[in-house]
Write a protein that holds these residues in place. Structure first.
Motif, mmCIF file in Angstrom:
data_model
loop_
_atom_site.group_PDB
_atom_site.id
_atom_site.type_symbol
_atom_site.label_atom_id
_atom_site.label_comp_id
_atom_site.label_asym_id
_atom_site.label_seq_id
_atom_site.Cartn_x
_atom_site.Cartn_y
_atom_site.Cartn_z
ATOM 1 N N TYR A 1 0.817 -1.210 0.000
ATOM 2 C CA TYR A 1 0.000 0.000 0.000
ATOM 3 C C TYR A 1 0.856 1.268 0.000
ATOM 4 C CZ TYR A 1 -4.593 -2.141 0.245
ATOM 5 O OH TYR A 1 -5.752 -2.822 -0.061
ATOM 6 N N GLU B 1 1.251 1.989 -3.546
ATOM 7 C CA GLU B 1 0.029 2.564 -4.115
ATOM 8 C C GLU B 1 -0.113 4.034 -3.705
ATOM 9 O OE1 GLU B 1 -1.737 1.015 -6.320
ATOM 10 O OE2 GLU B 1 -0.577 -0.841 -6.063
ATOM 11 N N ILE C 1 -4.069 5.680 -3.812
ATOM 12 C CA ILE C 1 -4.927 5.744 -2.631
ATOM 13 C C ILE C 1 -4.696 7.080 -1.933
ATOM 14 C CG2 ILE C 1 -4.990 3.248 -2.267
ATOM 15 C CD1 ILE C 1 -2.970 3.597 -0.008
ATOM 16 N N ALA D 1 -4.971 5.584 3.500
ATOM 17 C CA ALA D 1 -3.722 5.021 4.028
ATOM 18 C C ALA D 1 -3.735 5.026 5.552
ATOM 19 C CB ALA D 1 -2.525 5.814 3.501
ATOM 20 N N LEU E 1 -5.974 2.199 6.707
ATOM 21 C CA LEU E 1 -5.299 0.916 6.479
ATOM 22 C C LEU E 1 -4.181 0.691 7.496
ATOM 23 C CD1 LEU E 1 -5.095 1.038 2.586
ATOM 24 C CD2 LEU E 1 -6.266 -0.746 3.899
ATOM 25 N N GLN F 1 -4.114 -6.143 6.185
ATOM 26 C CA GLN F 1 -3.808 -5.290 5.041
ATOM 27 C C GLN F 1 -3.491 -6.125 3.802
ATOM 28 O OE1 GLN F 1 -1.276 -1.752 5.534
ATOM 29 N NE2 GLN F 1 -1.322 -2.085 7.753
ATOM 30 N N TYR G 1 -5.468 -6.042 0.323
ATOM 31 C CA TYR G 1 -4.733 -5.702 -0.907
ATOM 32 C C TYR G 1 -5.006 -6.716 -2.017
ATOM 33 C CZ TYR G 1 -0.962 -4.425 -4.074
ATOM 34 O OH TYR G 1 -0.255 -4.046 -5.190
#
Length: 377
Positions: free
Chosen positions: A196, A199, A205, A210, A213, A221, A225
């Motif tokens: 993440y 990302e 995102i 974030a 998450l 997570q 994902y």
């Protein structure tokens, strides 16, 4: 007297050992700082900015010298100016040879022999601050600079350098963000999964997603994902509150992970003191109603109602302290709470106590907002 570029660049001057000097440096002698996490190229948004910078450099040249320190083999490490160097390199490759020489300020106050030296840590802080104020940053860069700046001040503190106040507060002040936002960014940098983070770096995102998450364990997570590499905040938050706390071996940690940190903590100033208990109770009730409206209207903020937090003192101290002493103790508690908040909002007309809180906030650099009139004070 005619203007001399060479004189301006320090070619005619003898420099003392610790005074920065200015020179034209060959672009091939410049080395990027490995600690520079800011975007230079290969990003859609930054490439748009690079095109604008390239056009400006072509028209006017380099208006602001880059900043460097000399390292081994006649090379120079860039402190600030990575994008300017990138643009000049591109222009040279396109045949504009005049951009092979770049005006640079050579810092001579850096100890190059010991990478852990305090001056070198301060040098990296300079790199972060020059980029923080000179360019438009994306969420990833803001998180990285906040986390790195925190680490650097920790290093200075360990090395014996006196740091004014708490590090979180210092970082917030330096970057012009709230203490709560500093904690939020540090949490994301520490707890967000590597997948993440990639990302987030790509912009797939949002930072709010974030944050949500990062409140979850790494295993969860990873599961999310696999199902959705780029979820929205609503996709994450609906599963954010644990439902099986009693069976968890570490319930406190699980509840802590469920927290989505607010953007700011707001101290709510409202009149309380009155001539009789009925009026005080009415003031207390009106304050609670106003705070509730704020909570509903601004879900991203955390509102503190000092009347609810401190009014019990009046009863506990009754008969043990005088009324004046009791009020002083209660106000001390209120001002202590206020000192930990990011802003003060005025929710009622100004009483003596509210005026004291406003004066305290202004003296300590805490922004003051008149909620009823919608204006900053």
């Amino acid at each position: 007297m005619a203007f001399s570029m060479m004189a301006a660049l320090g070619a005619d001057n003898k420099q003392s050992p610790n005074v920065p000097e200015m020179k034209l440096l060959d672009i091939n002698d410049l080395v990027a700082d490995k600690n520079n996490f800011y975007r230079v190229s290969a990003d859609k948004d930054i490439e748009k900015q690079n095109e604008l910078l390239k056009a400006d450099v072509l028209e006017r040249g380099i208006q602001e010298p880059i900043s460097v320190i000399q390292i081994e083999n006649g090379k120079f490490k860039i402190i600030s100016g990575h994008r300017r160097c990138e643009i000049c390199s591109r222009l040279v490759n396109e045949g504009h040879e005049k951009f092979k020489l770049i005006p640079a300020i050579i810092r001579n106050d850096i100890d190059k022999s010991d990478l852990q030296d305090i001056k070198n840590v301060e040098n990296e802080i300079d790199l972060i601050m020059s980029n923080a104020t000179a360019r438009e940053l994306n969420d990833w860069e803001k998180i990285q600079q906040t986390s790195r700046l925190n680490d650097l001040y920790q290093e200075l503190k360990k090395a014996g350098k006196k740091i004014p106040g708490r590090i979180n507060e210092l970082v917030a002040q330096k970057l012009n963000i709230s203490k709560t936002q500093v904690g939020r960014y540090k949490k994301i940098d520490k707890n967000l999964s590597n997948d993440y983070k990639k990302e987030l770096q790509k912009g797939n995102i949002a930072v709010s997603t974030a944050d949500a998450l990062a409140s979850k364990p790494q295993e969860e997570q990873e599961k999310i994902y696999k199902a959705n590499p780029a979820p929205k905040l609503d996709d994450v938050e609906q599963k954010n509150i644990p439902t099986d706390v009693e069976n968890d071996n570490q319930p406190a940690a699980q509840w802590d992970n469920a927290i989505s940190y607010p953007d700011k903590i707001i101290y709510c100033a409202h009149k309380y003191r009155a001539d009789n208990s009925t009026s005080r109770d009415m003031n207390k009730m009106h304050a609670a109603e106003k705070v509730a409206k704020c909570i509903i209207g601004y879900p991203n903020l955390c509102f503190i109602n000092p009347i609810e937090a401190v009014s019990w003192l009046a009863y506990e101290l009754l008969g043990r302290k005088s009324a004046v002493e009791s009020e002083k103790i209660a106000m001390r508690y209120c001002l202590t709470l206020l000192s930990k908040c990011d802003e003060l909002w005025i929710l009622s007309e100004r009483s003596e106590g509210v005026n004291i809180e406003i004066s305290f906030a202004k003296a300590h650099g805490i922004p003051v907002f008149d909620y009823n009139n919608g204006v900053n004070i």
